[in-house]
Design a protein around this motif. Sequence first.
Motif, PDB file in Angstrom:
ATOM      1  N   ALA A 194       0.829  -1.210   0.000  1.00  0.00           N
ATOM      2  CA  ALA A 194       0.000   0.000   0.000  1.00  0.00           C
ATOM      3  C   ALA A 194       0.860   1.255   0.000  1.00  0.00           C
ATOM      4  O   ALA A 194       0.634   2.186  -0.790  1.00  0.00           O
ATOM      5  CB  ALA A 194      -0.926  -0.004   1.207  1.00  0.00           C
ATOM      6  N   ALA A 195       1.858   1.308   0.887  1.00  0.00           N
ATOM      7  CA  ALA A 195       2.723   2.490   0.969  1.00  0.00           C
ATOM      8  C   ALA A 195       3.506   2.685  -0.322  1.00  0.00           C
ATOM      9  O   ALA A 195       3.670   3.816  -0.806  1.00  0.00           O
ATOM     10  CB  ALA A 195       3.666   2.357   2.162  1.00  0.00           C
ATOM     11  N   GLN A 196       3.980   1.596  -0.911  1.00  0.00           N
ATOM     12  CA  GLN A 196       4.721   1.693  -2.169  1.00  0.00           C
ATOM     13  C   GLN A 196       3.840   2.241  -3.281  1.00  0.00           C
ATOM     14  O   GLN A 196       4.267   3.093  -4.069  1.00  0.00           O
ATOM     15  CB  GLN A 196       5.269   0.312  -2.549  1.00  0.00           C
ATOM     16  N   GLN A 197       2.585   1.773  -3.349  1.00  0.00           N
ATOM     17  CA  GLN A 197       1.682   2.257  -4.388  1.00  0.00           C
ATOM     18  C   GLN A 197       1.328   3.720  -4.188  1.00  0.00           C
ATOM     19  O   GLN A 197       1.240   4.498  -5.149  1.00  0.00           O
ATOM     20  CB  GLN A 197       0.419   1.391  -4.427  1.00  0.00           C
ATOM     21  N   LEU A 198       1.121   4.118  -2.944  1.00  0.00           N
ATOM     22  CA  LEU A 198       0.816   5.515  -2.661  1.00  0.00           C
ATOM     23  C   LEU A 198       1.974   6.420  -3.104  1.00  0.00           C
ATOM     24  O   LEU A 198       1.762   7.461  -3.729  1.00  0.00           O
ATOM     25  CB  LEU A 198       0.563   5.694  -1.164  1.00  0.00           C
ATOM     26  N   LEU A 199       3.208   6.006  -2.785  1.00  0.00           N
ATOM     27  CA  LEU A 199       4.371   6.813  -3.159  1.00  0.00           C
ATOM     28  C   LEU A 199       4.564   6.839  -4.675  1.00  0.00           C
ATOM     29  O   LEU A 199       4.977   7.857  -5.238  1.00  0.00           O
ATOM     30  CB  LEU A 199       5.619   6.272  -2.466  1.00  0.00           C
ATOM     31  N   GLU A 200       4.247   5.744  -5.330  1.00  0.00           N
ATOM     32  CA  GLU A 200       4.347   5.701  -6.791  1.00  0.00           C
ATOM     33  C   GLU A 200       3.412   6.725  -7.428  1.00  0.00           C
ATOM     34  O   GLU A 200       3.797   7.441  -8.369  1.00  0.00           O
ATOM     35  CB  GLU A 200       4.007   4.302  -7.300  1.00  0.00           C
ATOM     36  N   ILE A 201       2.191   6.810  -6.922  1.00  0.00           N
ATOM     37  CA  ILE A 201       1.225   7.757  -7.500  1.00  0.00           C
ATOM     38  C   ILE A 201       1.618   9.197  -7.194  1.00  0.00           C
ATOM     39  O   ILE A 201       1.447  10.087  -8.042  1.00  0.00           O
ATOM     40  CB  ILE A 201      -0.200   7.448  -6.994  1.00  0.00           C
ATOM     41  N   GLU A 202       2.169   9.452  -6.020  1.00  0.00           N
ATOM     42  CA  GLU A 202       2.643  10.811  -5.725  1.00  0.00           C
ATOM     43  C   GLU A 202       3.758  11.203  -6.684  1.00  0.00           C
ATOM     44  O   GLU A 202       3.793  12.326  -7.196  1.00  0.00           O
ATOM     45  CB  GLU A 202       3.134  10.909  -4.281  1.00  0.00           C
ATOM     46  N   GLU A 203       4.660  10.278  -6.953  1.00  0.00           N
ATOM     47  CA  GLU A 203       5.747  10.565  -7.889  1.00  0.00           C
ATOM     48  C   GLU A 203       5.202  10.825  -9.290  1.00  0.00           C
ATOM     49  O   GLU A 203       5.679  11.700 -10.010  1.00  0.00           O
ATOM     50  CB  GLU A 203       6.735   9.390  -7.910  1.00  0.00           C
ATOM     51  N   LYS A 204       4.167  10.077  -9.654  1.00  0.00           N
ATOM     52  CA  LYS A 204       3.549  10.237 -10.968  1.00  0.00           C
ATOM     53  C   LYS A 204       2.783  11.556 -11.067  1.00  0.00           C
ATOM     54  O   LYS A 204       2.921  12.297 -12.054  1.00  0.00           O
ATOM     55  CB  LYS A 204       2.598   9.071 -11.229  1.00  0.00           C
ATOM     56  N   ARG A 205       1.979  11.861 -10.058  1.00  0.00           N
ATOM     57  CA  ARG A 205       1.132  13.060 -10.099  1.00  0.00           C
ATOM     58  C   ARG A 205       1.935  14.325  -9.756  1.00  0.00           C
ATOM     59  O   ARG A 205       1.697  15.386 -10.334  1.00  0.00           O
ATOM     60  CB  ARG A 205      -0.042  12.895  -9.133  1.00  0.00           C
ATOM     61  N   GLY A 206       2.794  14.226  -8.754  1.00  0.00           N
ATOM     62  CA  GLY A 206       3.656  15.347  -8.391  1.00  0.00           C
ATOM     63  C   GLY A 206       2.927  16.571  -7.883  1.00  0.00           C
ATOM     64  O   GLY A 206       3.412  17.695  -8.026  1.00  0.00           O
ATOM     65  N   GLU A 207       1.758  16.389  -7.275  1.00  0.00           N
ATOM     66  CA  GLU A 207       0.971  17.524  -6.804  1.00  0.00           C
ATOM     67  C   GLU A 207       1.143  17.788  -5.314  1.00  0.00           C
ATOM     68  O   GLU A 207       0.436  18.592  -4.726  1.00  0.00           O
ATOM     69  CB  GLU A 207      -0.501  17.291  -7.146  1.00  0.00           C
ATOM     70  N   LYS A 208       2.077  17.067  -4.702  1.00  0.00           N
ATOM     71  CA  LYS A 208       2.431  17.246  -3.289  1.00  0.00           C
ATOM     72  C   LYS A 208       1.252  17.041  -2.361  1.00  0.00           C
ATOM     73  O   LYS A 208       0.995  17.837  -1.455  1.00  0.00           O
ATOM     74  CB  LYS A 208       3.058  18.625  -3.066  1.00  0.00           C
ATOM     75  N   CYS A 209       0.519  15.960  -2.604  1.00  0.00           N
ATOM     76  CA  CYS A 209      -0.546  15.563  -1.674  1.00  0.00           C
ATOM     77  C   CYS A 209       0.075  15.043  -0.381  1.00  0.00           C
ATOM     78  O   CYS A 209      -0.427  15.294   0.707  1.00  0.00           O
ATOM     79  CB  CYS A 209      -1.409  14.491  -2.330  1.00  0.00           C
ATOM     80  N   TYR A 210       1.174  14.319  -0.532  1.00  0.00           N
ATOM     81  CA  TYR A 210       1.939  13.811   0.605  1.00  0.00           C
ATOM     82  C   TYR A 210       3.366  13.580   0.124  1.00  0.00           C
ATOM     83  O   TYR A 210       3.669  13.705  -1.080  1.00  0.00           O
ATOM     84  CB  TYR A 210       1.332  12.510   1.152  1.00  0.00           C
ATOM     85  N   THR A 211       4.258  13.263   1.029  1.00  0.00           N
ATOM     86  CA  THR A 211       5.660  13.037   0.696  1.00  0.00           C
ATOM     87  C   THR A 211       6.099  11.706   1.298  1.00  0.00           C
ATOM     88  O   THR A 211       5.362  11.108   2.095  1.00  0.00           O
ATOM     89  CB  THR A 211       6.558  14.153   1.266  1.00  0.00           C
ATOM     90  N   PRO A 212       7.301  11.231   0.980  1.00  0.00           N
ATOM     91  CA  PRO A 212       7.799  10.020   1.638  1.00  0.00           C
ATOM     92  C   PRO A 212       7.859  10.147   3.151  1.00  0.00           C
ATOM     93  O   PRO A 212       7.795   9.142   3.869  1.00  0.00           O
ATOM     94  CB  PRO A 212       9.189   9.836   1.029  1.00  0.00           C
ATOM     95  N   ASN A 213       7.957  11.377   3.654  1.00  0.00           N
ATOM     96  CA  ASN A 213       8.051  11.590   5.099  1.00  0.00           C
ATOM     97  C   ASN A 213       6.719  11.923   5.765  1.00  0.00           C
ATOM     98  O   ASN A 213       6.685  12.282   6.943  1.00  0.00           O
ATOM     99  CB  ASN A 213       9.058  12.710   5.407  1.00  0.00           C
ATOM    100  N   THR A 214       5.633  11.816   5.018  1.00  0.00           N
ATOM    101  CA  THR A 214       4.325  12.050   5.619  1.00  0.00           C
ATOM    102  C   THR A 214       4.020  10.958   6.654  1.00  0.00           C
ATOM    103  O   THR A 214       4.167   9.772   6.363  1.00  0.00           O
ATOM    104  CB  THR A 214       3.227  12.061   4.548  1.00  0.00           C
ATOM    105  N   PRO A 215       3.615  11.326   7.870  1.00  0.00           N
ATOM    106  CA  PRO A 215       3.315  10.326   8.912  1.00  0.00           C
ATOM    107  C   PRO A 215       2.052   9.535   8.591  1.00  0.00           C
ATOM    108  O   PRO A 215       1.098  10.052   8.015  1.00  0.00           O
ATOM    109  CB  PRO A 215       3.105  11.181  10.173  1.00  0.00           C
ATOM    110  N   ALA A 216       2.086   8.273   8.965  1.00  0.00           N
ATOM    111  CA  ALA A 216       0.946   7.393   8.737  1.00  0.00           C
ATOM    112  C   ALA A 216       0.934   6.324   9.824  1.00  0.00           C
ATOM    113  O   ALA A 216       1.898   6.159  10.569  1.00  0.00           O
ATOM    114  CB  ALA A 216       1.031   6.753   7.351  1.00  0.00           C
ATOM    115  N   ILE A 217      -0.166   5.611   9.905  1.00  0.00           N
ATOM    116  CA  ILE A 217      -0.291   4.519  10.876  1.00  0.00           C
ATOM    117  C   ILE A 217      -0.717   3.254  10.149  1.00  0.00           C
ATOM    118  O   ILE A 217      -1.718   3.249   9.422  1.00  0.00           O
ATOM    119  CB  ILE A 217      -1.315   4.841  11.977  1.00  0.00           C
ATOM    120  N   ALA A 218       0.052   2.193  10.342  1.00  0.00           N
ATOM    121  CA  ALA A 218      -0.317   0.881   9.843  1.00  0.00           C
ATOM    122  C   ALA A 218      -1.216   0.209  10.875  1.00  0.00           C
ATOM    123  O   ALA A 218      -0.851   0.102  12.047  1.00  0.00           O
ATOM    124  CB  ALA A 218       0.928   0.037   9.611  1.00  0.00           C
ATOM    125  N   VAL A 219      -2.392  -0.214  10.433  1.00  0.00           N
ATOM    126  CA  VAL A 219      -3.359  -0.889  11.305  1.00  0.00           C
ATOM    127  C   VAL A 219      -3.427  -2.349  10.872  1.00  0.00           C
ATOM    128  O   VAL A 219      -3.808  -2.646   9.735  1.00  0.00           O
ATOM    129  CB  VAL A 219      -4.749  -0.236  11.192  1.00  0.00           C
TER     130      VAL A 219
END
Length: 300
Positions: A194-219
């Motif tokens: 999930a995290a890898q896919q999210l980062l892939e889309i951010e790199e593709k879109r480049g609209e700064k929705c989040y960054t590699p350093n954005t905090p998250a919680i794995a449940v």
Amino acid sequence: MLYLVGLGLSYETDITVRGLEVVKKCKRVYLEAYTSILMAASKETLEEFYGREVVLADRELVESGSDIILENAQNDDVAFLVVGDVFGATTHTDLVIRARELGIKVEAIHNASVMNAVGACGLQLYQFGQTVSLVFFTENWRPDSFYDKIMENRKIGLHTLVLLDIKVKEQSIENMARGRLIYEPPRYMDIKTAAQQLLEIEEKRGEKCYTPNTPAIAVSRLGAPTQSFKAATLKELAEYDAGEPLHSLIIFGRQVHDLELEYVYEFVDDKEAFKKHVEEDQEFFKPPPYVPPPEDELSD
């Protein structure tokens, strides 16, 4: 009567007392078996606890063969069991609409679901925005519609619950083309994917929705005996082994209450490093400082 009965998150005993009473009196009992799973129970343990036969209802039966489930439900009581709460998936809404069209009465018996139990991670439920779903990417299909919803949430400071894909009783393209009823093994998306896919889309879109350093919680395995939480950056979670399913992911909103942060510290490896990432992330979508209009405009 068609009864939609929520089962809760994990154990066969998580069903409510009223739900259990209903199941015991129903002529037929179906278990929806493709949007989620009970992590500490099985079809066999449910049947033993209920004292009733349970029929597994896959996607094909629920979406295309609803007439089988609803057969003679005008006269007989039928139970449709759902892991979590009964309206956790739009498919169940479709079943209710179909029942109403046939003049069948419907009653829902609710239970806990990921949508409310996720508060156990320490983030306040009323600080969550739109929930999004993340599907497995394929070589030729990498949908990113979730990105815009996460962006909307973060712009107004809200957390995002990301529900991860489940593949149960799926056919390969080859088997579908050949008309062979051969199904792939069940697959459950993990935190790393999930995290890898999210980062892939951010790199593709480049609209700064989040960054590699954005905090998250794995449940992980919410409501199960092995329930766990891991708070880290998306980059760190892209390498995190979360263990057995089921998993969900929460992306922090821009605004994090001090009480939320204090609670979440229980799930971090390095408190100071995580706090720094939260503070840096809060600069995202920060509204510009107020600049008063020129005096000549005020006089108008």
